[in-house]
Design a protein around this motif. Structure first.
Motif, PDB file in Angstrom:
ATOM      1  N   THR A  49      -8.790 -26.632   3.152  1.00 51.28           N
ATOM      2  CA  THR A  49      -9.859 -27.365   3.831  1.00 51.28           C
ATOM      3  C   THR A  49     -11.193 -26.736   3.469  1.00 51.28           C
ATOM      4  O   THR A  49     -11.395 -25.539   3.680  1.00 51.28           O
ATOM      5  N   SER A  50     -12.083 -27.530   2.937  1.00 52.35           N
ATOM      6  CA  SER A  50     -13.415 -27.029   2.598  1.00 52.35           C
ATOM      7  C   SER A  50     -14.200 -26.725   3.860  1.00 52.35           C
ATOM      8  O   SER A  50     -14.160 -27.493   4.839  1.00 52.35           O
ATOM      9  N   LEU A  51     -14.926 -25.620   3.860  1.00 50.31           N
ATOM     10  CA  LEU A  51     -15.745 -25.249   5.012  1.00 50.31           C
ATOM     11  C   LEU A  51     -16.720 -26.366   5.369  1.00 50.31           C
ATOM     12  O   LEU A  51     -16.927 -26.672   6.551  1.00 50.31           O
ATOM     13  N   GLU A  52     -17.302 -27.017   4.372  1.00 48.63           N
ATOM     14  CA  GLU A  52     -18.322 -28.030   4.632  1.00 48.63           C
ATOM     15  C   GLU A  52     -17.757 -29.286   5.296  1.00 48.63           C
ATOM     16  O   GLU A  52     -18.514 -30.097   5.839  1.00 48.63           O
ATOM     17  N   ASP A  53     -16.429 -29.454   5.270  1.00 53.71           N
ATOM     18  CA  ASP A  53     -15.816 -30.625   5.900  1.00 53.71           C
ATOM     19  C   ASP A  53     -15.529 -30.419   7.384  1.00 53.71           C
ATOM     20  O   ASP A  53     -15.093 -31.351   8.072  1.00 53.71           O
ATOM     21  N   LEU A  54     -15.759 -29.209   7.878  1.00 52.60           N
ATOM     22  CA  LEU A  54     -15.515 -28.912   9.289  1.00 52.60           C
ATOM     23  C   LEU A  54     -16.786 -29.112  10.110  1.00 52.60           C
ATOM     24  O   LEU A  54     -17.905 -29.050   9.584  1.00 52.60           O
ATOM     25  N   SER A  55     -16.606 -29.331  11.402  1.00 48.62           N
ATOM     26  CA  SER A  55     -17.758 -29.428  12.299  1.00 48.62           C
ATOM     27  C   SER A  55     -18.480 -28.090  12.362  1.00 48.62           C
ATOM     28  O   SER A  55     -17.913 -27.039  12.050  1.00 48.62           O
ATOM     29  N   ARG A  56     -19.716 -28.150  12.804  1.00 48.28           N
ATOM     30  CA  ARG A  56     -20.507 -26.914  12.883  1.00 48.28           C
ATOM     31  C   ARG A  56     -19.864 -25.902  13.835  1.00 48.28           C
ATOM     32  O   ARG A  56     -19.849 -24.706  13.574  1.00 48.28           O
ATOM     33  N   ASP A  57     -19.310 -26.401  14.952  1.00 44.03           N
ATOM     34  CA  ASP A  57     -18.685 -25.497  15.914  1.00 44.03           C
ATOM     35  C   ASP A  57     -17.496 -24.764  15.299  1.00 44.03           C
ATOM     36  O   ASP A  57     -17.325 -23.551  15.515  1.00 44.03           O
ATOM     37  N   GLU A  58     -16.672 -25.481  14.545  1.00 48.69           N
ATOM     38  CA  GLU A  58     -15.511 -24.831  13.929  1.00 48.69           C
ATOM     39  C   GLU A  58     -15.924 -23.916  12.785  1.00 48.69           C
ATOM     40  O   GLU A  58     -15.316 -22.863  12.572  1.00 48.69           O
ATOM     41  N   GLN A  59     -16.943 -24.290  12.052  1.00 42.36           N
ATOM     42  CA  GLN A  59     -17.463 -23.392  11.017  1.00 42.36           C
ATOM     43  C   GLN A  59     -17.883 -22.066  11.633  1.00 42.36           C
ATOM     44  O   GLN A  59     -17.607 -20.994  11.089  1.00 42.36           O
ATOM     45  N   GLN A  60     -18.543 -22.152  12.788  1.00 40.60           N
ATOM     46  CA  GLN A  60     -19.029 -20.933  13.441  1.00 40.60           C
ATOM     47  C   GLN A  60     -17.861 -20.117  13.998  1.00 40.60           C
ATOM     48  O   GLN A  60     -17.850 -18.888  13.907  1.00 40.60           O
ATOM     49  N   ARG A  61     -16.889 -20.807  14.614  1.00 44.21           N
ATOM     50  CA  ARG A  61     -15.762 -20.079  15.208  1.00 44.21           C
ATOM     51  C   ARG A  61     -14.926 -19.392  14.134  1.00 44.21           C
ATOM     52  O   ARG A  61     -14.584 -18.201  14.261  1.00 44.21           O
ATOM     53  N   LEU A  62     -14.595 -20.123  13.092  1.00 43.25           N
ATOM     54  CA  LEU A  62     -13.753 -19.544  12.042  1.00 43.25           C
ATOM     55  C   LEU A  62     -14.514 -18.494  11.241  1.00 43.25           C
ATOM     56  O   LEU A  62     -13.990 -17.408  10.971  1.00 43.25           O
ATOM     57  N   GLY A  63     -15.738 -18.810  10.844  1.00 41.99           N
ATOM     58  CA  GLY A  63     -16.577 -17.838  10.146  1.00 41.99           C
ATOM     59  C   GLY A  63     -16.027 -17.432   8.787  1.00 41.99           C
ATOM     60  O   GLY A  63     -14.989 -17.912   8.330  1.00 41.99           O
ATOM     61  N   PRO A  64     -16.686 -16.487   8.131  1.00 46.23           N
ATOM     62  CA  PRO A  64     -16.246 -15.987   6.812  1.00 46.23           C
ATOM     63  C   PRO A  64     -15.190 -14.898   6.969  1.00 46.23           C
ATOM     64  O   PRO A  64     -15.395 -13.734   6.639  1.00 46.23           O
ATOM     65  N   ARG A  65     -14.054 -15.278   7.515  1.00 45.45           N
ATOM     66  CA  ARG A  65     -12.979 -14.325   7.761  1.00 45.45           C
ATOM     67  C   ARG A  65     -11.660 -15.077   7.839  1.00 45.45           C
ATOM     68  O   ARG A  65     -11.626 -16.297   7.966  1.00 45.45           O
ATOM     69  N   SER A  66     -10.572 -14.352   7.806  1.00 40.18           N
ATOM     70  CA  SER A  66      -9.257 -14.927   8.027  1.00 40.18           C
ATOM     71  C   SER A  66      -8.851 -14.686   9.472  1.00 40.18           C
ATOM     72  O   SER A  66      -9.371 -13.787  10.134  1.00 40.18           O
ATOM     73  N   GLY A  67      -7.924 -15.509   9.962  1.00 37.03           N
ATOM     74  CA  GLY A  67      -7.509 -15.356  11.348  1.00 37.03           C
ATOM     75  C   GLY A  67      -6.109 -15.889  11.581  1.00 37.03           C
ATOM     76  O   GLY A  67      -5.556 -16.627  10.762  1.00 37.03           O
ATOM     77  N   LEU A  68      -5.538 -15.501  12.704  1.00 37.17           N
ATOM     78  CA  LEU A  68      -4.189 -15.909  13.074  1.00 37.17           C
ATOM     79  C   LEU A  68      -4.153 -16.255  14.549  1.00 37.17           C
ATOM     80  O   LEU A  68      -4.681 -15.516  15.378  1.00 37.17           O
ATOM     81  N   ALA A  69      -3.532 -17.392  14.856  1.00 36.80           N
ATOM     82  CA  ALA A  69      -3.308 -17.784  16.247  1.00 36.80           C
ATOM     83  C   ALA A  69      -1.821 -18.013  16.444  1.00 36.80           C
ATOM     84  O   ALA A  69      -1.176 -18.675  15.626  1.00 36.80           O
ATOM     85  N   ILE A  70      -1.270 -17.449  17.526  1.00 35.29           N
ATOM     86  CA  ILE A  70       0.145 -17.620  17.855  1.00 35.29           C
ATOM     87  C   ILE A  70       0.256 -18.113  19.293  1.00 35.29           C
ATOM     88  O   ILE A  70      -0.402 -17.575  20.192  1.00 35.29           O
ATOM     89  N   GLY A  71       1.056 -19.157  19.481  1.00 36.80           N
ATOM     90  CA  GLY A  71       1.238 -19.708  20.819  1.00 36.80           C
ATOM     91  C   GLY A  71       2.702 -19.736  21.209  1.00 36.80           C
ATOM     92  O   GLY A  71       3.575 -19.308  20.442  1.00 36.80           O
ATOM     93  N   PRO A  72       2.999 -20.232  22.395  1.00 36.98           N
ATOM     94  CA  PRO A  72       4.395 -20.337  22.837  1.00 36.98           C
ATOM     95  C   PRO A  72       5.206 -21.272  21.957  1.00 36.98           C
ATOM     96  O   PRO A  72       4.664 -22.112  21.245  1.00 36.98           O
ATOM     97  N   ARG A  73       6.529 -21.099  22.032  1.00 35.36           N
ATOM     98  CA  ARG A  73       7.494 -21.953  21.345  1.00 35.36           C
ATOM     99  C   ARG A  73       7.372 -21.883  19.827  1.00 35.36           C
ATOM    100  O   ARG A  73       7.583 -22.854  19.116  1.00 35.36           O
ATOM    101  N   GLY A  74       7.025 -20.712  19.337  1.00 37.53           N
ATOM    102  CA  GLY A  74       7.114 -20.441  17.911  1.00 37.53           C
ATOM    103  C   GLY A  74       6.093 -21.116  17.035  1.00 37.53           C
ATOM    104  O   GLY A  74       6.311 -21.253  15.824  1.00 37.53           O
ATOM    105  N   ALA A  75       4.964 -21.531  17.576  1.00 39.40           N
ATOM    106  CA  ALA A  75       3.925 -22.170  16.772  1.00 39.40           C
ATOM    107  C   ALA A  75       2.863 -21.149  16.399  1.00 39.40           C
ATOM    108  O   ALA A  75       2.389 -20.392  17.251  1.00 39.40           O
ATOM    109  N   ALA A  76       2.483 -21.127  15.144  1.00 39.26           N
ATOM    110  CA  ALA A  76       1.447 -20.204  14.689  1.00 39.26           C
ATOM    111  C   ALA A  76       0.602 -20.888  13.620  1.00 39.26           C
ATOM    112  O   ALA A  76       1.085 -21.765  12.892  1.00 39.26           O
TER     113      ALA A  76
END
Length: 414
Positions: A183-210
């Motif tokens: 996904t190109s950064l420019e195709d995301l909303s401004r809010d998601e661009q800011q949240r994700l930022g120039p970094r990698s990240g990981l989210a893990i939730g219940p029931r084995g979803a990541a």
């Protein structure tokens, strides 16, 4: 010495390039008809993998790779989120980290150029055996057999070579199905661009979803500022994401989907598990052509279980021996280190089969330790994800993440 390599993935091309540079006669066979016929995702090369590459290829090839890679030291610290997008914590400071991220297509293309005419594409191997005097031999459905003093299986997770050596599979499904896209950064909303930022990240939730979201920018964050050498297929800031679910009848069914249908099914899977809508934007706005599914396979984490055959004139390396889930980002780097180790040991070989077998034995001993190390790291995350799919794990994850998010806010404000 003539070496025949089966498989032209990262490990096969690395060993082919290294053997050619060291003056060995080598030929690499791969069933793909084009070098770029591979997943368009990224891999991480740590300092050890880069050192191994410097032993295998000429300095100008290393420069071309670095000019096409994104430096971790130039991005922000990694982030850990819950399913609502609440920040749980940060990863280590990356300013002194020598690691780089690079497109798999880019790395494979540059290594293939280093192998040159010794790479034979469109050649599917159907079997291996020995001729009358014990010389290893590669068999093809549509061509005469090819022999060599040494045969190296670099043919990946479903390796024909390693399976024959071991007398059976060398790995098994790890229990997770992965889905990835770009996904190109420019195709995301401004809010998601800011949240994700120039970094990698990981989210893990219940029931084995990541959901892993990796940041790749081999132009703005180039490891080596040399635009004339750049060969990266990614030309702007891009998120390479990986969605993960436990293997089940439901995930098996959506593996058959493609493009937009697969994106929709993935978003539905996350919504059913209570994920916030904005967390799924990176999936929704991906290039549909980039979205694909794959099973996580893993070999044993016990070093003594890897390469369970007596050393001889046929060996294997990389995922053929230590198939590693992508959760540690170290599988390709380990294959490159295998390649450098094999070339180093072959340089020391004198005349005779006994000396060659001894060199292969030393190589395999080191490979077992290397494989066990990366598998142990990768499987920690796999087991963590699978643990959230139990009744207790799901409840504990749902209860604990808001507390962790609140604690993180207090730390930041403090």
């Amino acid at each position: 010495m003539r070496v025949v390599v089966v498989g032209g993935g990262i490990g096969g091309l690395a060993v082919g390039a290294g053997l050619r540079r060291a003056g060995f006669e080598v030929v690499v066979f791969d069933r793909d008809t084009e070098v770029a016929a591979t997943g368009g995702y990224h891999i991480t090369l740590d300092g050890r993998a880069q050192s191994a590459l410097r032993e295998l290829v000429a300095p100008e090839v290393v420069e071309r790779l670095l000019a096409s890679a994104s430096a971790l030291r130039l991005r922000d610290r990694d982030a850990f989120w819950d399913r609502r997008g609440r920040l749980l914590g940060r990863g280590p400071d990356l300013r002194e980290d020598p690691s780089v991220d690079i497109d798999r297509i880019t790395l494979r293309t540059v290594l293939a150029a280093a192998v040159g005419d010794d790479l034979r594409l469109g050649r599917a191997v159907t079997g291996i055996d020995h001729d009358e005097d014990g010389t290893p031999r590669v068999l093809f459905a549509d061509a005469a057999p090819v022999t060599g003093d040494l045969l190296v299986g670099a043919d990946g997770t479903h390796s024909l070579v390693a399976r024959q050596l071991a007398g059976g599979p060398t790995n098994a499904p790890a229990g997770i199905i992965g889905f990835s896209g770009r996904t190109s950064l420019e195709d995301l909303s401004r809010d998601e661009q800011q949240r994700l930022g120039p970094r990698s990240g990981l989210a893990i939730g219940p029931r084995g979803a990541a959901l892993y979201v990796g940041f790749l920018d081999p132009v703005g964050n180039a490891a080596l500022d040399a635009p004339a050498l750049r060969a990266a297929v990614t030309t702007g800031p891009t998120y390479i994401w990986g969605a993960m679910f436990p293997e089940s009848a439901a995930t098996d069914a959506i593996r058959e989907l493609r493009g937009g249908e697969l994106q929709t099914a993935l978003q539905t899977g996350f919504r059913e598990r209570g994920w916030a809508e904005h967390m799924l934007e990176v999936i929704d706005r991906a290039d549909p052509r980039s979205v694909a599914a794959f099973r996580f396979n893993a070999a044993s984490t016990r070093a003594q279980d890897l390469a369970p055959w007596p050393a001889g004139r046929i060996t294997a390396l990389g995922d053929a021996v230590h198939a590693t889930p992508p959760t540690a980002g170290m599988g390709a780097g380990a294959a490159i280190r295998d390649a450098a180790s094999l070339v180093e040991h072959l340089r020391e070989v004198g005349d005779g089969t006994t000396a060659l077998t001894a060199a292969v034995s030393r190589f395999e001993a080191g490979m077992r330790e290397r494989g066990g190390e990366v598998l142990t790291l990768a499987m920690k995350t796999v087991r963590w994800i699978l643990a959230t799919d139990t009744t207790f794990g799901a409840a504990a994850t749902a209860a604990a993440t808001p507390v962790l998010a609140a604690a993180n806010r207090l730390r930041r404000h403090g």
